[in-house]
Design a protein around this motif. Sequence first.
Motif, PDB file in Angstrom:
ATOM      1  N   GLY A   1       0.838  -1.200   0.000  1.00  0.00           N
ATOM      2  CA  GLY A   1       0.000   0.000   0.000  1.00  0.00           C
ATOM      3  C   GLY A   1       0.872   1.248   0.000  1.00  0.00           C
ATOM      4  O   GLY A   1       1.867   1.310   0.730  1.00  0.00           O
ATOM      5  N   LEU A   2       0.497   2.224  -0.838  1.00  0.00           N
ATOM      6  CA  LEU A   2       1.275   3.465  -0.965  1.00  0.00           C
ATOM      7  C   LEU A   2       0.402   4.673  -0.610  1.00  0.00           C
ATOM      8  O   LEU A   2      -0.821   4.615  -0.735  1.00  0.00           O
ATOM      9  CB  LEU A   2       1.780   3.632  -2.403  1.00  0.00           C
ATOM     10  N   VAL A   3       1.043   5.755  -0.226  1.00  0.00           N
ATOM     11  CA  VAL A   3       0.328   7.003   0.059  1.00  0.00           C
ATOM     12  C   VAL A   3       0.010   7.700  -1.267  1.00  0.00           C
ATOM     13  O   VAL A   3       0.907   7.957  -2.063  1.00  0.00           O
ATOM     14  CB  VAL A   3       1.179   7.945   0.933  1.00  0.00           C
ATOM     15  N   ARG A   4      -1.283   7.984  -1.498  1.00  0.00           N
ATOM     16  CA  ARG A   4      -1.683   8.742  -2.694  1.00  0.00           C
ATOM     17  C   ARG A   4      -1.579  10.244  -2.415  1.00  0.00           C
ATOM     18  O   ARG A   4      -1.554  10.674  -1.266  1.00  0.00           O
ATOM     19  CB  ARG A   4      -3.139   8.422  -3.058  1.00  0.00           C
ATOM     20  N   ASP A   5      -1.577  11.021  -3.497  1.00  0.00           N
ATOM     21  CA  ASP A   5      -1.530  12.475  -3.315  1.00  0.00           C
ATOM     22  C   ASP A   5      -2.904  13.113  -3.482  1.00  0.00           C
ATOM     23  O   ASP A   5      -3.035  14.329  -3.495  1.00  0.00           O
ATOM     24  CB  ASP A   5      -0.512  13.124  -4.267  1.00  0.00           C
ATOM     25  N   MET A   6      -3.935  12.261  -3.620  1.00  0.00           N
ATOM     26  CA  MET A   6      -5.300  12.767  -3.759  1.00  0.00           C
ATOM     27  C   MET A   6      -6.235  11.921  -2.913  1.00  0.00           C
ATOM     28  O   MET A   6      -6.043  10.722  -2.787  1.00  0.00           O
ATOM     29  CB  MET A   6      -5.778  12.674  -5.217  1.00  0.00           C
ATOM     30  N   ALA A   7      -7.249  12.544  -2.351  1.00  0.00           N
ATOM     31  CA  ALA A   7      -8.331  11.815  -1.690  1.00  0.00           C
ATOM     32  C   ALA A   7      -9.609  12.556  -2.046  1.00  0.00           C
ATOM     33  O   ALA A   7      -9.809  13.678  -1.604  1.00  0.00           O
ATOM     34  CB  ALA A   7      -8.123  11.772  -0.187  1.00  0.00           C
ATOM     35  N   GLY A   8     -10.430  11.952  -2.879  1.00  0.00           N
ATOM     36  CA  GLY A   8     -11.586  12.664  -3.393  1.00  0.00           C
ATOM     37  C   GLY A   8     -11.083  13.857  -4.194  1.00  0.00           C
ATOM     38  O   GLY A   8     -10.281  13.701  -5.109  1.00  0.00           O
ATOM     39  N   ASP A   9     -11.499  15.070  -3.826  1.00  0.00           N
ATOM     40  CA  ASP A   9     -11.029  16.255  -4.554  1.00  0.00           C
ATOM     41  C   ASP A   9      -9.978  17.022  -3.750  1.00  0.00           C
ATOM     42  O   ASP A   9      -9.660  18.156  -4.065  1.00  0.00           O
ATOM     43  CB  ASP A   9     -12.220  17.169  -4.896  1.00  0.00           C
ATOM     44  N   ARG A  10      -9.450  16.368  -2.702  1.00  0.00           N
ATOM     45  CA  ARG A  10      -8.461  17.059  -1.863  1.00  0.00           C
ATOM     46  C   ARG A  10      -7.049  16.624  -2.226  1.00  0.00           C
ATOM     47  O   ARG A  10      -6.786  15.443  -2.443  1.00  0.00           O
ATOM     48  CB  ARG A  10      -8.697  16.748  -0.381  1.00  0.00           C
ATOM     49  N   ASP A  11      -6.146  17.589  -2.283  1.00  0.00           N
ATOM     50  CA  ASP A  11      -4.728  17.271  -2.449  1.00  0.00           C
ATOM     51  C   ASP A  11      -4.140  16.898  -1.093  1.00  0.00           C
ATOM     52  O   ASP A  11      -4.365  17.596  -0.111  1.00  0.00           O
ATOM     53  CB  ASP A  11      -3.966  18.484  -2.996  1.00  0.00           C
ATOM     54  N   ILE A  12      -3.392  15.824  -1.070  1.00  0.00           N
ATOM     55  CA  ILE A  12      -2.786  15.369   0.178  1.00  0.00           C
ATOM     56  C   ILE A  12      -1.304  15.732   0.180  1.00  0.00           C
ATOM     57  O   ILE A  12      -0.560  15.318  -0.699  1.00  0.00           O
ATOM     58  CB  ILE A  12      -2.908  13.830   0.325  1.00  0.00           C
ATOM     59  N   ASP A  13      -0.892  16.516   1.168  1.00  0.00           N
ATOM     60  CA  ASP A  13       0.523  16.868   1.292  1.00  0.00           C
ATOM     61  C   ASP A  13       1.295  15.767   2.002  1.00  0.00           C
ATOM     62  O   ASP A  13       2.458  15.509   1.717  1.00  0.00           O
ATOM     63  CB  ASP A  13       0.673  18.178   2.063  1.00  0.00           C
TER      64      ASP A  13
ATOM     65  N   LYS B   1      -5.654   7.285   9.952  1.00  0.00           N
ATOM     66  CA  LYS B   1      -4.913   8.186   9.068  1.00  0.00           C
ATOM     67  C   LYS B   1      -5.370   9.625   9.259  1.00  0.00           C
ATOM     68  O   LYS B   1      -6.566   9.914   9.187  1.00  0.00           O
ATOM     69  CB  LYS B   1      -5.163   7.811   7.602  1.00  0.00           C
ATOM     70  N   LEU B   2      -4.404  10.499   9.483  1.00  0.00           N
ATOM     71  CA  LEU B   2      -4.661  11.941   9.550  1.00  0.00           C
ATOM     72  C   LEU B   2      -4.029  12.563   8.305  1.00  0.00           C
ATOM     73  O   LEU B   2      -2.811  12.543   8.144  1.00  0.00           O
ATOM     74  CB  LEU B   2      -4.039  12.541  10.813  1.00  0.00           C
ATOM     75  N   GLU B   3      -4.872  13.116   7.419  1.00  0.00           N
ATOM     76  CA  GLU B   3      -4.359  13.705   6.179  1.00  0.00           C
ATOM     77  C   GLU B   3      -4.043  15.174   6.375  1.00  0.00           C
ATOM     78  O   GLU B   3      -4.822  15.912   6.979  1.00  0.00           O
ATOM     79  CB  GLU B   3      -5.407  13.574   5.065  1.00  0.00           C
ATOM     80  N   GLU B   4      -2.900  15.590   5.844  1.00  0.00           N
ATOM     81  CA  GLU B   4      -2.573  17.017   5.789  1.00  0.00           C
ATOM     82  C   GLU B   4      -2.973  17.519   4.412  1.00  0.00           C
ATOM     83  O   GLU B   4      -2.443  17.059   3.398  1.00  0.00           O
ATOM     84  CB  GLU B   4      -1.073  17.232   5.996  1.00  0.00           C
ATOM     85  N   THR B   5      -3.924  18.455   4.380  1.00  0.00           N
ATOM     86  CA  THR B   5      -4.414  18.975   3.107  1.00  0.00           C
ATOM     87  C   THR B   5      -4.320  20.498   3.119  1.00  0.00           C
ATOM     88  O   THR B   5      -3.994  21.103   4.145  1.00  0.00           O
ATOM     89  CB  THR B   5      -5.892  18.599   2.883  1.00  0.00           C
ATOM     90  N   GLY B   6      -4.628  21.099   1.983  1.00  0.00           N
ATOM     91  CA  GLY B   6      -4.650  22.550   1.898  1.00  0.00           C
ATOM     92  C   GLY B   6      -5.678  23.158   2.838  1.00  0.00           C
ATOM     93  O   GLY B   6      -5.558  24.315   3.254  1.00  0.00           O
ATOM     94  N   GLN B   7      -6.694  22.363   3.195  1.00  0.00           N
ATOM     95  CA  GLN B   7      -7.749  22.851   4.111  1.00  0.00           C
ATOM     96  C   GLN B   7      -7.449  22.510   5.572  1.00  0.00           C
ATOM     97  O   GLN B   7      -8.324  22.653   6.430  1.00  0.00           O
ATOM     98  CB  GLN B   7      -9.107  22.252   3.734  1.00  0.00           C
ATOM     99  N   GLY B   8      -6.259  22.018   5.849  1.00  0.00           N
ATOM    100  CA  GLY B   8      -5.917  21.659   7.219  1.00  0.00           C
ATOM    101  C   GLY B   8      -5.851  20.150   7.384  1.00  0.00           C
ATOM    102  O   GLY B   8      -5.891  19.411   6.401  1.00  0.00           O
ATOM    103  N   ALA B   9      -5.726  19.714   8.619  1.00  0.00           N
ATOM    104  CA  ALA B   9      -5.594  18.287   8.911  1.00  0.00           C
ATOM    105  C   ALA B   9      -6.974  17.653   9.080  1.00  0.00           C
ATOM    106  O   ALA B   9      -7.833  18.193   9.770  1.00  0.00           O
ATOM    107  CB  ALA B   9      -4.766  18.091  10.168  1.00  0.00           C
ATOM    108  N   LEU B  10      -7.173  16.520   8.425  1.00  0.00           N
ATOM    109  CA  LEU B  10      -8.463  15.833   8.465  1.00  0.00           C
ATOM    110  C   LEU B  10      -8.267  14.366   8.793  1.00  0.00           C
ATOM    111  O   LEU B  10      -7.462  13.688   8.149  1.00  0.00           O
ATOM    112  CB  LEU B  10      -9.154  15.919   7.095  1.00  0.00           C
TER     113      LEU B  10
END
Lengths: 83, 156
Positions: free
Chosen positions: B33-45, B123-132
């Motif tokens: 399993g790898l970390v993607r750079d997208m989740a739905g319409d969110r960019d994942i940093d 999983k805590l995603e870091e996105t442009g909208q903050g951490a989710l």
Amino acid sequence: MKLLYFAWLKTKTGVAEEDVAPPPEVTTVAELLAWLQQRGPGHAEALADLSALKVAVNQEYAQPGDPVRPGDEVALFPPVTGG
Amino acid sequence: MIRVQEHDFDVGAELAALTAGNHQVGGLAVFVGLVRDMAGDRDIDAMTLEHYPGMTEKMLARIETEANERWPLEASLIIHRVGRLEPGEQIVLVAAASAHRQAAFDACQFLIDWLKTKAPFWKLEETGQGALWVDARDSDTAATERWSTPKKGAAE
């Protein structure tokens, strides 16, 4: 009784772990959650939707009717998202 | 064998070690399993994987035992990383070795499917909208009423 909070349960309650001493009437997971909802605004918010919550007692998944006892390690967390 | 670790793993080296010296193995199935750079319409940093030390290892060991009871495996391996990971990084490795391919394929899929629903990782995603915090995908609707508070005055 040692309580552990993970993921957004930790964020909302503001604690990662705490020692609590519930009254003797609290004997099940469901009763413990009801008691914790009264513990403060952070806990009330974190525990507002119990359907979004998983509980483990002594590192085993537990159901609402399962017993809790002094000395137990009880963890509260959202559905898991690993892999 | 199971491992929970912060550092990366070398898939080739892990698989070589897993089957070294065991010539009963005719098939080895692997999922990474790898970390993607997208989740739905969110960019994942980046994302941070949290876990429940103790229970995680217990659940992974149980999942592996269950797979070994269901299929005739010669070897099996689960490695899951924790901590902060960036897109493209490896998160998880699951491998199953057997005399024949079908058991290896089936056991490998079983291992990752069970891991995803039973092992306490978040999983805590870091996105442009903050951490989710990532939501579980198949939210169990039957569980909706499961934690409902009993009508009992004693629970004050």
